[in-house]
Scaffold this active site. Structure first.
Site, mmCIF file in Angstrom:
data_model
loop_
_atom_site.group_PDB
_atom_site.id
_atom_site.type_symbol
_atom_site.label_atom_id
_atom_site.label_comp_id
_atom_site.label_asym_id
_atom_site.label_seq_id
_atom_site.Cartn_x
_atom_site.Cartn_y
_atom_site.Cartn_z
ATOM 1 N N LEU A 65 0.833 -1.204 0.000
ATOM 2 C CA LEU A 65 0.000 0.000 0.000
ATOM 3 C C LEU A 65 0.866 1.251 0.000
ATOM 4 O O LEU A 65 2.074 1.188 0.232
ATOM 5 C CB LEU A 65 -0.925 -0.046 1.219
ATOM 6 C CG LEU A 65 -1.910 -1.228 1.172
ATOM 7 C CD1 LEU A 65 -2.326 -1.668 2.562
ATOM 8 C CD2 LEU A 65 -3.125 -0.862 0.319
ATOM 9 N N THR A 96 6.267 0.734 1.980
ATOM 10 C CA THR A 96 7.235 1.546 2.719
ATOM 11 C C THR A 96 6.450 2.452 3.655
ATOM 12 O O THR A 96 5.739 3.351 3.199
ATOM 13 C CB THR A 96 8.094 2.400 1.763
ATOM 14 O OG1 THR A 96 8.697 1.544 0.805
ATOM 15 C CG2 THR A 96 9.167 3.149 2.527
ATOM 16 N N LYS A 171 15.274 0.403 4.793
ATOM 17 C CA LYS A 171 14.758 0.925 3.519
ATOM 18 C C LYS A 171 14.748 2.458 3.539
ATOM 19 O O LYS A 171 15.191 3.120 2.600
ATOM 20 C CB LYS A 171 13.339 0.375 3.307
ATOM 21 C CG LYS A 171 12.472 1.110 2.330
ATOM 22 C CD LYS A 171 12.831 0.811 0.911
ATOM 23 C CE LYS A 171 12.055 1.709 -0.038
ATOM 24 N NZ LYS A 171 12.569 1.686 -1.373
ATOM 25 N N LYS A 246 6.945 11.420 0.213
ATOM 26 C CA LYS A 246 6.283 10.611 1.253
ATOM 27 C C LYS A 246 7.336 9.929 2.129
ATOM 28 O O LYS A 246 7.266 9.963 3.354
ATOM 29 C CB LYS A 246 5.385 9.587 0.551
ATOM 30 C CG LYS A 246 4.562 8.699 1.418
ATOM 31 C CD LYS A 246 5.161 7.364 1.734
ATOM 32 C CE LYS A 246 5.327 6.433 0.578
ATOM 33 N NZ LYS A 246 5.814 5.096 0.969
#
Ligand code: NAD
Length: 300
Positions: A65, A96, A171, A246
């Site tokens: 998502l 993420t 990440k 984001k």
């Protein structure tokens, strides 16, 4: 083979789900948008009407998502995954998101006897299609081992990163380094070309010098210098400025929650936000170089 569910069939999720179907898994899918659901049903998946229904039909639910609020909605919302999964089932969240949210979901899942891995990925949609993503996995080692076959269907380099949330931490740390390096590389091009350097010569010399980086090799501001560079194709993504903004927001929020500053990360976030405000959100994040040039009175 375990019965799988897949929620979030966007640019990344749809090809990842297709690889699972092609490898013989029985897959139940859900997305807010009907088109990718229909495409995957045509390829052999079953459609569900809610995340809960996906969970009821699955032993392992994979989510891919957009960001933290979407994962919270799908997990905790009415008709959410946690309402439908049986004790002993597993969630693999490959989105993420903020690692603090990952840990919140994992804690709620554990109360119901449900296991969880966070498994964010590196690599754009072509790697999702080829099944060659890099996957950073947080969670218990035995759960990681149980899910190896599933992860190997989607990825090439699969790394156990530590406890739950550590896939997300690593990440995000990687994306922070890449984003900050981008601003450095693009300013170097602005500086060099303003003072008369030829972009090709600059690229060649930097490639063989201390200014070299992954960003330099994939995302310079000038077209037709390197193959597959977004600048060759009007900054078509790749990885969008919307998604990079984001991720930088998640990084700054997590750092803020831990009460420490990230100075270069904050500046880089604002530069990518400026790209979004100038209509470049759906372009590759390297279109942020246009803002750096604009500030110097240059068009690129
Ligand atoms: P995307 O926006 O294309 O896909 C997200 C999908 O989730 C959409 O289809 C959307 O309809 C669906 N969705 C949102 N809310 C939902 C809900 N409540 N219920 C069901 N479905 C819902 O995004 P993407 O590019 O596929 O990226 C997914 C994740 O992977 C993001 O976290 C992104 O940061 C990460 N990622 C993307 C890339 C890339 O190159 N695109 C690379 C690495 C990692």
């Amino acid at each position: 083979m375990k019965k799988l569910g897949f929620i979030g069939l966007g640019n990344m999720g749809k090809p990842m789900a297709a690889n699972l179907i092609n490898s013989g898994y029985s897959l139940t899918v859900y997305d807010l948008k009907p088109e990718p659901v229909q495409e995957l049903v045509a390829a052999g998946a079953a459609a569900a009407g809610s995340p809960r229904e996906v969970a009821e039909k699955s032993e392992v639910v994979i989510t891919m998502l957009t960001s933290s609020p979407h994962v919270e909605q799908v997990m905790f919302g009415p008709d959410g995954v946690l309402e439908g999964l049986e004790k002993g089932a597993t969630i693999i969240d490959m989105s993420t998101i903020d690692p603090i949210v990952t840990r919140k979901v994992a804690a709620a899942a554990a109360e119901k006897g449900i296991k969880m891995l966070d498994a964010p990925v590196s690599g754009a949609p072509p790697k999702a299609a080829d099944g060659t993503l890099s996957i950073m996995v947080g969670g218990k080692k035995e759960v990681f081992a149980e899910c190896q076959d599933i992860l190997q269907t989607m990825g090439e380099k699969i790394l156990h990163a530590g406890d739950i949330g550590m896939g997300e931490v690593i990440k995000l740390a990687n994306n922070l380094a890449a984003a900050v390096a981008g601003i450095g590389a693009w300013e170097a091009f602005l500086f060099g070309t303003k003072l008369g350097a030829d972009p090709r010569t600059l690229f060649e010399v930097m490639s063989a010098s201390s200014g070299n980086s992954w960003v330099l090799q994939t995302r310079i501001p000038y077209p037709d210098v390197i193959p597959n560079c977004p600048a060759n194709n009007d900054f078509a993504p790749g990885f969008t400025a919307d998604l990079m903004a984001k991720d930088l927001g998640l990084i700054l929020s997590a750092a803020g929650a831990m009460k420490f500053p990230l100075l270069a990360g904050s500046l880089t976030h604002q530069m990518v936000e400026a790209a979004k405000a100038n209509g470049l959100g759906h372009k590759d994040w390297s279109a942020t170089c246009k803002i750096i040039y604009k500030l110097a009175g240059e068009e690129i």
